[in-house]
Design a protein around this motif. Structure first.
Motif, PDB file in Angstrom:
ATOM      1  N   ARG A  38      61.479  59.715  14.451  1.00 21.46           N
ATOM      2  CA  ARG A  38      62.706  60.490  14.264  1.00 21.46           C
ATOM      3  C   ARG A  38      63.650  59.813  13.278  1.00 21.46           C
ATOM      4  NH1 ARG A  38      63.914  60.705  19.145  1.00 21.46           N
ATOM      5  NH2 ARG A  38      65.376  58.971  19.253  1.00 21.46           N
ATOM      6  N   ALA A  39      63.733  58.480  13.346  1.00 21.26           N
ATOM      7  CA  ALA A  39      64.657  57.761  12.470  1.00 21.26           C
ATOM      8  C   ALA A  39      64.205  57.795  11.011  1.00 21.26           C
ATOM      9  CB  ALA A  39      64.800  56.311  12.940  1.00 21.26           C
ATOM     10  N   VAL A  81      72.654  53.596   5.566  1.00 23.70           N
ATOM     11  CA  VAL A  81      72.603  54.169   6.918  1.00 23.70           C
ATOM     12  C   VAL A  81      71.156  54.363   7.354  1.00 23.70           C
ATOM     13  CG1 VAL A  81      73.186  56.192   8.319  1.00 23.70           C
ATOM     14  CG2 VAL A  81      74.848  55.284   6.695  1.00 23.70           C
ATOM     15  N   ARG A  82      70.356  54.875   6.441  1.00 31.39           N
ATOM     16  CA  ARG A  82      68.955  55.127   6.774  1.00 31.39           C
ATOM     17  C   ARG A  82      68.211  53.826   7.108  1.00 31.39           C
ATOM     18  NH1 ARG A  82      64.870  58.712   6.161  1.00 31.39           N
ATOM     19  NH2 ARG A  82      62.828  57.848   5.594  1.00 31.39           N
ATOM     20  N   SER A  83      68.409  52.806   6.293  1.00 35.12           N
ATOM     21  CA  SER A  83      67.727  51.533   6.529  1.00 35.12           C
ATOM     22  C   SER A  83      68.133  50.928   7.872  1.00 35.12           C
ATOM     23  CB  SER A  83      68.036  50.565   5.396  1.00 35.12           C
ATOM     24  OG  SER A  83      67.478  49.294   5.645  1.00 35.12           O
ATOM     25  N   ALA A  84      69.427  50.962   8.176  1.00 42.26           N
ATOM     26  CA  ALA A  84      69.898  50.407   9.449  1.00 42.26           C
ATOM     27  C   ALA A  84      69.383  51.229  10.627  1.00 42.26           C
ATOM     28  CB  ALA A  84      71.427  50.360   9.463  1.00 42.26           C
ATOM     29  N   ARG A  85      69.326  52.557  10.471  1.00 42.25           N
ATOM     30  CA  ARG A  85      68.841  53.401  11.558  1.00 42.25           C
ATOM     31  C   ARG A  85      67.363  53.150  11.850  1.00 42.25           C
ATOM     32  NH1 ARG A  85      69.673  58.079   9.373  1.00 42.25           N
ATOM     33  NH2 ARG A  85      67.500  58.506   8.835  1.00 42.25           N
ATOM     34  N   ILE A  86      66.570  53.022  10.793  1.00 45.25           N
ATOM     35  CA  ILE A  86      65.144  52.759  10.985  1.00 45.25           C
ATOM     36  C   ILE A  86      64.934  51.382  11.613  1.00 45.25           C
ATOM     37  CG2 ILE A  86      62.956  52.417   9.791  1.00 45.25           C
ATOM     38  CD1 ILE A  86      63.852  54.493   7.752  1.00 45.25           C
ATOM     39  N   ARG A 238      73.028  48.332  14.464  1.00 41.21           N
ATOM     40  CA  ARG A 238      73.940  49.437  14.768  1.00 41.21           C
ATOM     41  C   ARG A 238      75.302  49.208  14.110  1.00 41.21           C
ATOM     42  NH1 ARG A 238      76.806  50.736  20.529  1.00 41.21           N
ATOM     43  NH2 ARG A 238      78.001  52.551  19.834  1.00 41.21           N
ATOM     44  N   ILE A 239      75.751  47.946  14.061  1.00 41.46           N
ATOM     45  CA  ILE A 239      77.002  47.642  13.361  1.00 41.46           C
ATOM     46  C   ILE A 239      76.876  48.007  11.885  1.00 41.46           C
ATOM     47  CG2 ILE A 239      78.592  45.805  12.692  1.00 41.46           C
ATOM     48  CD1 ILE A 239      77.856  44.354  15.253  1.00 41.46           C
ATOM     49  N   ALA A 244      78.115  51.429   7.354  1.00 40.00           N
ATOM     50  CA  ALA A 244      77.620  52.191   6.211  1.00 40.00           C
ATOM     51  C   ALA A 244      78.017  53.661   6.297  1.00 40.00           C
ATOM     52  CB  ALA A 244      76.100  52.060   6.120  1.00 40.00           C
ATOM     53  N   SER A 245      78.267  54.148   7.503  1.00 35.76           N
ATOM     54  CA  SER A 245      78.661  55.541   7.660  1.00 35.76           C
ATOM     55  C   SER A 245      80.040  55.826   7.089  1.00 35.76           C
ATOM     56  CB  SER A 245      78.630  55.934   9.146  1.00 35.76           C
ATOM     57  OG  SER A 245      77.323  55.801   9.671  1.00 35.76           O
ATOM     58  N   VAL A 246      80.807  54.776   6.826  1.00 40.20           N
ATOM     59  CA  VAL A 246      82.143  54.964   6.244  1.00 40.20           C
ATOM     60  C   VAL A 246      82.036  55.403   4.786  1.00 40.20           C
ATOM     61  CG1 VAL A 246      84.328  53.797   5.741  1.00 40.20           C
ATOM     62  CG2 VAL A 246      83.097  53.279   7.842  1.00 40.20           C
TER      63      VAL A 246
END
Length: 396
Positions: A38-39, A81-86, A238-239, A244-246
């Motif tokens: 999913r990620a 964001v994608r890299s951190a989520r994965i 997650r941090i 990165a979402s900012v």
């Protein structure tokens, strides 16, 4: 040993395959792996189609026509964001896998302890049966002596009481052995047959690495430590994901409009700029959660080190007790009982001395068996801390 008797390793393997909690923990790993899928998925495009009749205000000049508008929007994902989520999802897989190993290590250790507890209860039951047979023989001799007038009837009354007491202990020991058997069947989820036998003994040798090697090995392989390390990495990522979402998010937009006279194609970008709220709550929560996991990890490392030291000390104490009993205490107690029995037969000692000597021997034998069980239990605890159970590892 009856045919089909199970070794400790085979018993562990059977329990690990049959126990539902192990299978449930394995399913959690599959759930976490699905989270990685999913990620890594890219966001789907959004397509909207709008159409309908167009009626002019002056119908005679412009007849009615149909219009159609198609709009396609595709989100361009933030690579940070994608890299951190994965990475967070992959760390979740490692945490679930470590939890799975922890469940297996705990169950394997419990199976080993329960198996040796069954052996302990069976040995005690055999010992109590031997005591009962001995007391029956003593009672028979006293009864003969009373019949010919060589022994006072009071001795027979005392012998009857001792026989009843020995019979009660024998029955209790058999029930304890049966209860240990049922408990072992429970841990294997009923996979064991009611008449199963174990190909092991309380006298099995204990082979463990030196303490210095264990001090280095256990913190590196303990599943609970590995799980917390994975959770710590997950919290750190997650941090990164929240920070990165900012950054502004971008959508690519393409629109096609058609009516009777015109065809209009337009493309552009839609940018979401976090001006009013920059996810401070989510970032602070992620930072606090990361600190929580990190502190838990540090404490758990210390705690597991102390558990190892405690288990090792228990192992050494049990080993010393075993050596003490085998060093001559049991032999001396057996010799004392033989002397007391011989003296009683020749009328030199009363029955009470035989009974007291027999009680001392029974207590020493029981403590010796308990010391051997404690030795095996301490070894099982050390193997649990280092997640070592040869039967399952060989299977893999």
């Amino acid at each position: 040993m009856p045919a089909g008797a199970l070794s400790i390793e085979a018993l562990q393997r059977l329990g690990l395959e049959a126990n539902g909690l192990v299978r449930a923990a394995g399913s959690q790993v599959e759930v976490a792996q699905a989270g990685v899928v999913r990620a890594t998925a890219y966001p789907n495009p959004t397509v909207s189609v709008i159409g309908g009749p167009q009626h002019p205000r002056i119908p005679a000049a412009n007849p009615a026509t149909n219009t159609r508008q198609v709009t396609v929007s595709q989100t361009i994902e933030n690579p940070f964001v994608r890299s951190a989520r994965i990475g967070s999802a992959e760390a979740g897989v490692e945490a679930s896998r470590a939890s799975f190993h922890q469940v297996r290590a705990d169950l394997a250790a419990q199976l080993r302890v329960r198996a040796y507890e069954l052996l302990l209860r069976q040995e005690i039951a055999r010992m109590e049966a031997g005591v009962f047979n001995l007391m029956e023989e003593v009672r028979r001799r006293i009864q003969v002596g009373v019949g010919v007038g060589e022994t006072a009837r009071f001795e027979l009354i005392r012998a009857d009481a001792e026989v009843l007491n020995a019979a009660s202990r024998k029955e209790a020991a058999l029930l304890n052995a049966q209860r240990a058997r049922v408990a072992l069947m429970q841990f294997t989820a009923g996979a064991l047959k009611p008449d199963f036998a174990i190909n092991a003994s309380l006298f099995d040798p204990v082979n463990l690495p030196p303490l210095e090697q264990l001090r280095l090995e256990v913190p590196a392989v303990n599943p609970d430590v590995l799980r917390l390390e994975a959770e710590s990495e997950q919290a750190r990522l997650r941090i990164d994901q929240e920070r990165a979402s900012v950054l502004p998010s971008v959508d690519v937009v393409y629109s096609n409009y058609q009516d009777a006279q015109y065809t209009d194609n337009r493309g552009g970008l839609k940018v979401t700029i976090p001006l009013l709220y920059q996810r401070r709550g989510e970032i602070n929560a992620a930072v606090a959660d990361s600190a929580r996991v990190r502190e838990t990890l540090d404490y758990r490392r210390f705690e597991i080190g102390q558990l190892l030291e405690s288990a090792w000390q228990g192992l050494q104490i049990a080993q010393r007790r075993v050596e003490m009993f085998e060093g001559g205490i049991i032999k001396e107690a057996e010799n004392a009982l033989q002397i007391a029995q011989a003296a009683y037969r020749f009328g030199e000692r009363p029955l009470i001395e035989v009974l007291d000597t027999q009680r001392v021997l029974r207590g020493i034998l029981a403590e010796s068996l308990q010391a051997r069980f404690d030795l095996q239990a301490a070894a099982a605890e050390i193997d649990r801390l280092r997640a070592y159970y040869p039967g399952e590892q060989a299977q893999e």
